[in-house]
Design an enzyme around this catalytic site. Structure first.
Site, mmCIF file in Angstrom:
data_model
loop_
_atom_site.group_PDB
_atom_site.id
_atom_site.type_symbol
_atom_site.label_atom_id
_atom_site.label_comp_id
_atom_site.label_asym_id
_atom_site.label_seq_id
_atom_site.Cartn_x
_atom_site.Cartn_y
_atom_site.Cartn_z
ATOM 1 N N LYS A 1 -3.470 3.163 0.244
ATOM 2 C CA LYS A 1 -2.839 4.040 -0.745
ATOM 3 C C LYS A 1 -3.202 3.617 -2.178
ATOM 4 C CE LYS A 1 1.597 6.157 -1.827
ATOM 5 N NZ LYS A 1 0.974 7.424 -2.207
ATOM 6 N N ARG A 2 -3.464 2.340 -2.319
ATOM 7 C CA ARG A 2 -3.879 1.813 -3.624
ATOM 8 C C ARG A 2 -5.094 2.561 -4.175
ATOM 9 N NH1 ARG A 2 -6.690 -2.231 -4.343
ATOM 10 N NH2 ARG A 2 -6.989 -2.501 -2.102
#
Ligand code: GLU
Length: 496
Positions: A256-257
């Site tokens: 998700k980063r």
């Protein structure tokens, strides 16, 4: 004739469906479709603590959204069910019974402390890696007594002593070899009777008659163990195909980063299912080395394991954006209208009932935005000024466009011209503005920019003449009038 292809996607419902998992599903599905085979969805929910119903539901939803359908699975059933791994305990027990009977599984009573002590000794240098097979050497009578007494135990695989190296032809990686000496008598069944991943997976794959196991190469080291279990069960070993991992642009596992990692995150960012499916398919596979647009129908008829790449795949968000834009452009306006309505409604614009009464207007809007939007999420912001009564005026854009002291005069002339047009359509509006530019001695571009800011409130907008047409004459006149006041206000402060 060769056996029909049977493949499975076996996610653990411990979180949202990651695009890496989705790509594995896409490859299995496309391969099954290409081969006229069967694609099975099996939910590996043996991790009781982390598996949830919600995650399962989300996985099914994500796959369905991508357009992936399965022939057998938890919701559709099938002849090899149940399709939740935890509901297959009976099959796992029966498999263990077969292995007990043929001597390929044995109980191990070593305690955690004993095992830890053995590991410490091994580390100190007697050279033996893994379990030292103490319990494999127990007398049958001793085993029977201890089992009868209910002593805690696991069941281990008795790796055949003369097995030799484990060699298999991976459909992606080619010939793959694991040294026999590295094979440990690993645990099949825990003290509480639950099967380990390597055991349950093989029993289920064997019972479901899986012919090809296509999965991430994070499982590569499990494969030799699983091959030993297939052999112990005397079941045919499937063909394995291990897919390389998906990295983010920085070379770290995609998470998700990097912006998004789960299918639903990509959906919520405005990607279309077919575009994401296409993108994932090409992330480690190619049709011919150059074709980039590979819609589902092509994938289903052309996919092949031979064209999967061994190299790690790098997720390229720009390329996905480009591809999504291409899919938006290629969509039939009707289909695009249907797709964009929820996005508009979420932004407080338009409605299904309005769509019914102004169908052609929506179709025209779809054609206009199709050229410009890369993501569905961009459509509402691009089109807001076409919906609202009065769009907000960007002061910087007004300052710049209306800086020309003739701007007020130009706006007044445009207003008159628009009011007196016989017909209100893009061609008529364009013709009127072009001849007006000549009369006013404005460069057309400059005049158009003044009008653009007046009608859209912003220095960038969808094409001007179509926009004015879609905004409607009454509203355009009102906005031109309002802009005149803004321009006059700027004019009066000028030179102060
Ligand atoms: N449940 C396992 C996973 O999600 C399946 C691996 C396999 O395909 O064997 O990683």
């Amino acid at each position: 004739m060769a056996d029909p292809v049977r493949v499975r996607f076996a996610p653990s419902p411990t979180g949202a469906l990651h695009v890496g998992g989705a790509r594995t599903a896409v490859y299995n599905w496309a391969f099954a479709r290409r081969k006229g085979g069967v694609f099975i969805l099996r939910i590996d929910d043996t991790d009781a603590e982390r598996s949830t119903k919600e995650n399962t539901a989300q996985i099914l939803r994500s796959l369905g959204w991508l357009g992936i359908d399965w022939d057998e699975g938890p919701d559709v059933g099938g002849p090899f069910g149940p399709y939740f791994q935890t509901q297959r305990a009976e099959y796992h027990r029966r498999a263990l019974d077969r292995m007990k009977a043929n001597g390929s599984a044995y109980p191990c009573f070593c305690t955690t402390e004993e095992l830890e002590a053995k590991r410490a000794t091994a580390r100190a240098g007697d050279g033996h890696a893994g379990y030292d097979r103490t319990c494999r050497r127990l007398e049958a009578s001793a085993v029977a007594t201890r089992l009868a007494a209910g002593e805690a135990h696991v069941w281990r695989l008795a790796v055949p002593v003369d097995r030799g190296d484990i060699v298999f032809a991976d459909a992606v990686r080619g010939r793959t070899v694991f040294a026999a000496g590295d094979m440990d008598d690993f645990v099949l069944v825990r003290p509480d009777g639950t099967p380990t991943y390597n055991f349950a997976t093989v029993v289920d794959d064997a019972d479901m008659q899986i012919t090809h196991v296509v999965r991430g190469d994070d499982h590569l080291s499990n494969t030799p163990r699983q091959i030993l279990v297939f052999e112990a069960l005397d079941r045919p070993v499937p063909t394995f195909a291990h897919l390389s991992m998906i990295w983010g642009p920085d070379g770290k596992k995609l998470s998700k980063r990097h912006g998004a990692a789960s299918v639903e995150e990509f959906r919520d960012m405005g990607f279309l299912p077919d575009a994401l499916l296409n993108y994932l398919a090409l992330l480690g596979w190619s049709l011919d080395g150059e074709t980039t647009i590979v819609p589902p129908e092509v994938l289903k008829t052309q996919f092949s394991l031979e064209r999967i790449s061994k190299n790690p795949a790098i997720f390229d968000f720009d390329k996905l954006d480009w591809m999504n834009g291409a899919y938006i452009r290629d969509m039939e306006p009707e289909a695009l209208v249907a797709r964009m309505l929820p996005w508009l409604e979420d932004a407080g614009l338009g409605s299904a009932s309005e769509l019914e009464t102004r169908h052609d207007w929506y179709l025209a809007l779809a054609q206009l935005v199709a050229e410009r939007a890369k993501r569905m999420s961009e459509i509402a912001p691009l089109a807001r000024y076409l919906f609202v009564e009065e769009p907000a005026m960007d002061p910087a854009a007004a300052e710049k466009a209306f800086a020309n002291e003739d701007a007020g005069r130009a706006l007044a002339a445009v207003l008159t011209a628009c009011a007196s047009l016989d017909e209100w359509n893009p061609a008529a509006i364009e013709a009127a503005l072009r001849s007006l530019a000549e009369v006013l001695q404005f460069k057309p571009k400059v005049l158009f920019q003044v009008v653009r800011v007046a009608v859209s409130g912003s220095a960038v907008s969808l094409p001007l003449f179509e926009s004015m047409w879609l905004i409607g004459r009454e509203r355009v006149l009102a906005r031109l009038e309002a802009a005149q006041s803004v321009a006059a206000g700027l004019d009066s402060t000028r030179g102060l």
